[in-house]
Scaffold this motif. Structure first.
Motif, mmCIF file in Angstrom:
data_model
loop_
_atom_site.group_PDB
_atom_site.id
_atom_site.type_symbol
_atom_site.label_atom_id
_atom_site.label_comp_id
_atom_site.label_asym_id
_atom_site.label_seq_id
_atom_site.Cartn_x
_atom_site.Cartn_y
_atom_site.Cartn_z
ATOM 1 N N GLN A 91 0.823 -1.201 0.000
ATOM 2 C CA GLN A 91 0.000 0.000 0.000
ATOM 3 C C GLN A 91 0.858 1.253 0.000
ATOM 4 O OE1 GLN A 91 -3.320 0.406 -0.310
ATOM 5 N NE2 GLN A 91 -2.947 2.617 -0.302
ATOM 6 N N ARG A 92 1.962 1.218 0.733
ATOM 7 C CA ARG A 92 2.891 2.346 0.807
ATOM 8 C C ARG A 92 4.278 1.791 0.488
ATOM 9 N NH1 ARG A 92 3.005 7.552 2.843
ATOM 10 N NH2 ARG A 92 4.941 8.226 3.878
ATOM 11 N N ILE A 93 4.796 2.181 -0.679
ATOM 12 C CA ILE A 93 6.009 1.562 -1.234
ATOM 13 C C ILE A 93 7.183 2.515 -1.112
ATOM 14 C CG2 ILE A 93 7.031 0.508 -3.285
ATOM 15 C CD1 ILE A 93 4.054 0.238 -4.310
ATOM 16 N N ALA A 94 8.210 2.105 -0.376
ATOM 17 C CA ALA A 94 9.469 2.862 -0.334
ATOM 18 C C ALA A 94 10.270 2.466 -1.573
ATOM 19 C CB ALA A 94 10.240 2.547 0.937
ATOM 20 N N ALA A 145 6.424 2.819 5.500
ATOM 21 C CA ALA A 145 6.168 1.991 4.320
ATOM 22 C C ALA A 145 5.976 0.536 4.734
ATOM 23 C CB ALA A 145 7.324 2.110 3.336
ATOM 24 N N ASP A 146 5.211 -0.196 3.930
ATOM 25 C CA ASP A 146 5.018 -1.623 4.231
ATOM 26 C C ASP A 146 5.802 -2.534 3.301
ATOM 27 O OD1 ASP A 146 3.425 -1.296 1.965
ATOM 28 O OD2 ASP A 146 1.552 -1.380 3.094
ATOM 29 N N VAL A 147 6.526 -1.942 2.307
ATOM 30 C CA VAL A 147 7.383 -2.720 1.428
ATOM 31 C C VAL A 147 8.445 -1.777 0.871
ATOM 32 C CG1 VAL A 147 5.983 -2.312 -0.634
ATOM 33 C CG2 VAL A 147 7.404 -4.363 -0.516
ATOM 34 N N CYS A 148 9.610 -2.334 0.541
ATOM 35 C CA CYS A 148 10.692 -1.551 -0.067
ATOM 36 C C CYS A 148 11.076 -2.202 -1.389
ATOM 37 C CB CYS A 148 11.901 -1.487 0.858
ATOM 38 S SG CYS A 148 13.294 -0.537 0.181
ATOM 39 N N ILE A 188 3.704 5.848 -3.446
ATOM 40 C CA ILE A 188 5.130 5.609 -3.657
ATOM 41 C C ILE A 188 5.923 6.697 -2.942
ATOM 42 C CG2 ILE A 188 6.967 5.438 -5.378
ATOM 43 C CD1 ILE A 188 4.847 4.431 -7.350
ATOM 44 N N VAL A 189 6.846 6.266 -2.075
ATOM 45 C CA VAL A 189 7.659 7.199 -1.290
ATOM 46 C C VAL A 189 9.119 7.009 -1.693
ATOM 47 C CG1 VAL A 189 8.225 8.026 1.014
ATOM 48 C CG2 VAL A 189 6.020 6.917 0.604
ATOM 49 N N ARG A 198 9.537 -6.416 7.246
ATOM 50 C CA ARG A 198 8.750 -6.132 6.046
ATOM 51 C C ARG A 198 9.483 -6.565 4.783
ATOM 52 N NH1 ARG A 198 8.419 -0.129 8.070
ATOM 53 N NH2 ARG A 198 10.242 -1.007 9.122
ATOM 54 N N PRO A 199 8.721 -6.815 3.712
ATOM 55 C CA PRO A 199 9.347 -7.309 2.470
ATOM 56 C C PRO A 199 10.241 -6.262 1.810
ATOM 57 C CG PRO A 199 6.973 -7.716 2.478
ATOM 58 C CD PRO A 199 7.253 -6.800 3.613
#
Length: 436
Positions: A245-248, A288-291, A273-274, A322-323
């Motif tokens: 949902q919130r991507i680093a 973020a919940d994923v990188c 996207i961050v 987190r992934p």
């Protein structure tokens, strides 16, 4: 109604990108809205297209994408006056085995969209033979229509006259002839053109290309040769589930190879996207919940990445819960070490055991079809992912659990399986699309 045109050539390195940029900017100077696309798996040219037109450009690919996806992507040109699709390699160059709806050849896109082809021909070292090549391309495939030719790098007026006469005798329109002009040469490095965002003077270079092409090419005749086009509404969008949902997203000169259509699909699905910069020693956003670490040129910045302890430690902390996923260069940075072209070994993040080296260059190039053995961000186990691999590194070690069974376009299994360790995964291929 827009008009559409495909810009192609007999081979790579003939001047397709320069002509595309020049035409786009010249028509933009005339007040026209121009939309560009790139046929094939190229993540560099779309940024140049955007610089020339002021509109985002995306890739369309007949090997990796189905017709619905291609229709969805090209529909963004519905409000443009002119739509240009820049080809890759030669007009009919693709892989031996058919993919989703073609072989990846530019000709597939031209036939699918019904757009005529503007050929760029470099007649260096030949004269009348250039007409034979153009006639062969015109007649090779019934569904592909030739609009005409622009000659590039003609040596002299006499040379131009010889080639023009032969093309006219073959019934092929010549829209213009470009003498050699060093001022519009785009700089290159080992994976292609130096990226648009790295060139401070790119706007001036495109303006000069537009001026030069407008002086030597009949822009009105080229425009008249294009096909009228009204895109049909696509039945559905892209078959893309964002990795979170919130991507680093790592984003800087070392991590820049990501397909624009993927980012747009993530955003369209509601993801945020961050961006962060590993080269600036930044860490993934804590919320973020994923990188995601895309490919790029980590080999050119390996010493700096190795020295950026805050980035490395922050990424390791993120990966504990987190992934984290890396593609190609991003995958290499997730590994234990990267040896640069000078033979200097640099420690990377050590989240995976992968070790790579650029000291002995070995080219890996081609389409990839991967069947996931385990889930990765945005994709379930068993999913079939289509992508493209292009790098010059040698794999010294790849000890972790394989992420996928990976085949090349001929169906042969390859050794670059990707890796999985805990929450961390990586692949050498850049994801283009998942099979529906």
């Amino acid at each position: 109604m827009a008009v559409g045109l495909v810009i192609s050539a007999p081979a790579s390195g003939v001047g397709k990108t320069t002509l595309t940029l020049a035409l786009a900017r010249a028509w933009r100077h005339r007040g026209l809205n121009v939309q560009c696309f790139k046929s094939g798996p190229d993540y560099i040219d779309p940024a140049f297209h955007a610089a020339a037109t002021g509109r985002a450009s995306v890739n369309v690919d007949s090997w990796a994408m189905d017709r619905g996806t291609i229709a969805h992507l090209v529909s963004r040109g519905a409000d443009a006056d002119v739509v240009l699709a820049e080809g890759s390699m030669g007009l009919f160059d693709g892989v031996a085995a058919r993919g989703v709806c073609g072989t990846g050849a530019t000709a597939d896109i031209a036939e699918m969209l019904g757009w005529p082809v503007l050929l760029v021909i470099d007649p260096s070292g030949q004269a009348q033979t250039a007409a034979a090549i153009a006639a062969g391309l015109r007649d090779y495939r019934a569904g592909v229509r030739l609009a005409g030719v622009v000659l590039n790098r003609v040596a002299s007026p006499r040379h131009e006259d010889l080639v023009r006469r032969a093309l006219n005798d073959a019934g092929i329109a010549v829209f213009g002839a470009l003498p050699r002009h060093a001022e519009i040469s785009l700089p290159k490095r080992h994976l292609g053109l130096v990226q648009a965002e790295e060139q401070a003077e790119i706007g001036k270079l495109i303006d000069e290309a537009a001026r030069f092409v407008a002086e030597h090419v009949d822009l009105d005749a080229v425009l008249r040769s294009a096909a009228g086009w009204s895109p049909r509404p696509a039945a559905d969008g892209l078959n893309v589930v964002p990795p979170g949902q919130r991507i680093a997203l790592a984003r800087d000169a070392a991590f820049s190879f990501v397909y624009p259509h993927m980012l747009e699909a993530w955003r369209a699905a509601g993801a945020e996207i961050v961006p962060f910069s590993p080269l600036a020693d930044e860490t993934p956003d804590a919320s973020a919940d994923v990188c995601w670490l895309p490919g790029g040129y980590p080999e050119l910045h390996a010493g700096r990445i190795a020295a950026n302890a805050r980035f490395r430690e922050g990424l390791r902390a993120f990966a504990e819960t987190r992934p984290v996923h890396g593609e190609c260069g991003g995958y290499m940075v997730l590994g234990a070490a990267l040896t640069d072209a000078d033979g200097i070994r640099h420690e990377m993040t050590d989240l995976l055991g992968l070790e790579t080296s650029f000291a002995k260059r070995r080219m890996h190039l081609g389409y990839r079809l991967a069947t996931l053995a385990a889930p990765m961000p945005g994709h379930r186990a068993g999913a079939r992912l289509r992508g493209h691999e292009f790098h010059y590194s040698t794999i010294l070690a790849q000890p972790d659990t394989p992420l996928a069974v990976v085949h090349d376009a001929t169906g042969a299994i390859i050794a670059e399986t990707g890796s999985l360790r805990g929450h961390v995964s990586g692949t050498f291929f850049h994801l283009i699309a998942e099979d529906r």
